[in-house]
Design a protein around this motif. Structure first.
Motif, short mmCIF file in Angstrom:
data_model
loop_
_atom_site.label_atom_id
_atom_site.label_comp_id
_atom_site.label_asym_id
_atom_site.label_seq_id
_atom_site.Cartn_x
_atom_site.Cartn_y
_atom_site.Cartn_z
N LEU A 8 0.86 -1.19 0.00
CA LEU A 8 0.00 0.00 0.00
C LEU A 8 0.89 1.24 0.00
N GLN A 9 0.66 2.14 -0.96
CA GLN A 9 1.44 3.37 -1.06
C GLN A 9 0.50 4.56 -1.05
N VAL A 10 0.70 5.44 -0.07
CA VAL A 10 -0.13 6.64 0.08
C VAL A 10 0.76 7.86 -0.12
N SER A 11 0.34 8.75 -1.01
CA SER A 11 1.16 9.95 -1.26
C SER A 11 0.26 11.16 -1.50
N GLY A 12 0.65 12.28 -0.87
CA GLY A 12 -0.05 13.54 -1.05
C GLY A 12 -1.52 13.49 -0.71
N LEU A 13 -1.86 12.73 0.34
CA LEU A 13 -3.28 12.53 0.68
C LEU A 13 -3.81 13.71 1.48
N ASN A 14 -4.80 14.39 0.91
CA ASN A 14 -5.49 15.50 1.58
C ASN A 14 -6.98 15.20 1.59
N VAL A 15 -7.61 15.45 2.73
CA VAL A 15 -9.05 15.22 2.85
C VAL A 15 -9.70 16.49 3.38
N LYS A 16 -10.71 16.97 2.65
CA LYS A 16 -11.43 18.18 3.04
C LYS A 16 -12.92 17.87 3.09
N GLN A 59 -12.13 4.12 1.33
CA GLN A 59 -13.07 4.86 0.48
C GLN A 59 -14.49 4.85 1.07
N LEU A 60 -14.57 5.16 2.36
CA LEU A 60 -15.85 5.16 3.07
C LEU A 60 -16.30 6.56 3.47
N MET A 61 -15.63 7.59 2.99
CA MET A 61 -16.01 8.96 3.33
C MET A 61 -17.27 9.35 2.56
N ASN A 62 -18.05 10.27 3.12
CA ASN A 62 -19.33 10.65 2.49
C ASN A 62 -19.13 11.63 1.33
N GLN A 63 -20.25 11.98 0.69
CA GLN A 63 -20.19 12.79 -0.53
C GLN A 63 -19.77 14.24 -0.27
N GLN A 64 -19.85 14.69 0.97
CA GLN A 64 -19.42 16.05 1.30
C GLN A 64 -17.90 16.16 1.44
N THR A 65 -17.22 15.04 1.25
CA THR A 65 -15.78 14.99 1.46
C THR A 65 -15.03 14.96 0.13
N THR A 66 -13.96 15.73 0.05
CA THR A 66 -13.08 15.72 -1.12
C THR A 66 -11.77 15.05 -0.75
N VAL A 67 -11.39 14.05 -1.53
CA VAL A 67 -10.13 13.32 -1.28
C VAL A 67 -9.18 13.58 -2.43
N GLU A 68 -8.02 14.14 -2.11
CA GLU A 68 -6.99 14.41 -3.12
C GLU A 68 -5.75 13.58 -2.79
N GLY A 69 -5.02 13.18 -3.83
CA GLY A 69 -3.81 12.40 -3.62
C GLY A 69 -3.97 10.99 -4.14
N SER A 70 -2.99 10.15 -3.81
CA SER A 70 -2.94 8.80 -4.36
C SER A 70 -2.96 7.75 -3.25
N ILE A 71 -3.79 6.71 -3.47
CA ILE A 71 -3.83 5.53 -2.60
C ILE A 71 -3.70 4.32 -3.51
N GLN A 72 -2.53 3.70 -3.53
CA GLN A 72 -2.30 2.58 -4.44
C GLN A 72 -2.18 1.27 -3.68
N LEU A 73 -2.96 0.29 -4.09
CA LEU A 73 -2.91 -1.06 -3.52
C LEU A 73 -2.28 -1.97 -4.57
N SER A 74 -1.06 -2.42 -4.29
CA SER A 74 -0.31 -3.26 -5.25
C SER A 74 -0.28 -2.62 -6.63
N GLY A 75 -0.10 -1.30 -6.66
CA GLY A 75 0.01 -0.59 -7.92
C GLY A 75 -1.29 -0.12 -8.51
N ARG A 76 -2.43 -0.49 -7.92
CA ARG A 76 -3.74 -0.08 -8.44
C ARG A 76 -4.27 1.11 -7.67
N GLU A 77 -4.64 2.17 -8.37
CA GLU A 77 -5.14 3.38 -7.74
C GLU A 77 -6.56 3.16 -7.20
N LEU A 78 -6.75 3.48 -5.90
CA LEU A 78 -8.05 3.31 -5.27
C LEU A 78 -8.84 4.62 -5.22
N ASN A 79 -8.14 5.74 -5.12
CA ASN A 79 -8.84 7.02 -5.03
C ASN A 79 -9.60 7.30 -6.31
#
Length: 276
Positions: A8-16, A59-79
């Protein structure tokens, strides 16, 4: 031995989140990796952003939430992944152990019904095969009479038993990553020890990577290979468990470590009694 691969690789993750007063930033530019078979501890006081991090990865945040950045699981982007695709990953490739086991199960369906449905959602096993796998998985986490437990409902089991049922679900699906959010909260010392042993077993038998979120520093010290300290939605320090506990560099980390309950030295107590 080579370097363990990054799962799992997380980079530049911002949540608003959007509120009536405007946008509020919950997570600030998080960067971290989880290697195969690693236990990464995440600590911080209540409200520091630990559970938000957990829910964002799943990826359980509600629709009022903005997620920026990368969440990769074994090279696959989840965001930004479609909800249908994410549901296939959640449970099978990323397991989740909730902090309140009493809320993790629907009280109107039996444990067996929910266990079998989980297995069949992520496999091609028949109902009979899923039932047998569920029973074997319960035995592996030292739950007595698994066939009887499968017939019972969540309100008939203790918190410690339900916690182990959740771990059994994770183990039987053999996920690449398990996110354990306060897995020992509200459990007595005996059940805490059993749950931690099952997590270690999950890592050793399946090679599973674990993100262990806890406010209990003794649990982190016992289980984690590396530790991240979070404050106000930011990672303020990250180091190996030995480095962090023995030589913390951040002022907030030092404050957390100093806040631990310190047991009195019995020898000092004896000296005081003799002096009195």
């Amino acid at each position: 031995m080579g370097t363990p691969r990054k799962v799992l690789q997380v980079s530049g993750l911002n949540v608003k989140v959007t509120t009536n007063q405007g946008q509020l930033q919950l997570l600030h530019d998080l960067h971290f990796d989880l290697a195969e078979g690693q236990i990464l501890g995440l600590v911080g006081e209540s409200g520091s952003g630990k559970s938000v991090t957990c829910n964002t990865l799943l990826q359980l945040m509600n629709q009022q939430t903005t997620v920026e950045g990368s969440i990769q699981l074994s090279g696959r982007e989840l965001n930004g992944l479609e909800p249908k695709e994410m549901r296939r990953i959640r449970g099978k490739e990323i397991g989740f152990i909730m902090q309140n086991p009493m809320n993790a199960f629907t009280p109107v369906y039996s444990i067996g019904n929910q266990f079998i449905e989980t297995i069949r959602t992520h496999s091609r096993l028949s109902k009979k095969e899923a039932y047998e796998l569920a029973a074997v998985s319960l035995e592996k986490v030292n739950l007595p009479k698994p066939h009887e437990i499968l017939k019972q409902y969540s309100f008939q089991l203790s918190g410690g038993m339900l916690q182990r049922v959740m771990i059994a679900m994770c183990m039987c699906l053999k996920p690449a990553v398990v996110i354990a959010d306060e897995p020992t909260t509200a459990l007595d010392m005996v059940n805490q020890l059993q749950v931690l042993r099952q997590l270690e077993q999950l890592r050793s038998e399946c090679g599973t990577t674990i993100l262990l979120i806890s406010h209990d520093l003794s649990v982190i010290a016992e289980m984690a290979d590396e530790v991240m300290v979070m404050q106000h939605g930011k990672i303020v320090e990250q180091a190996s468990v030995f480095q962090l506990f023995d030589h913390p560099t951040n002022a907030y980390t030092k404050k957390l470590l100093n806040a631990r309950l310190q047991l009195p030295d019995p020898s000092s107590k004896r000296k005081l009694i003799q002096m009195g």
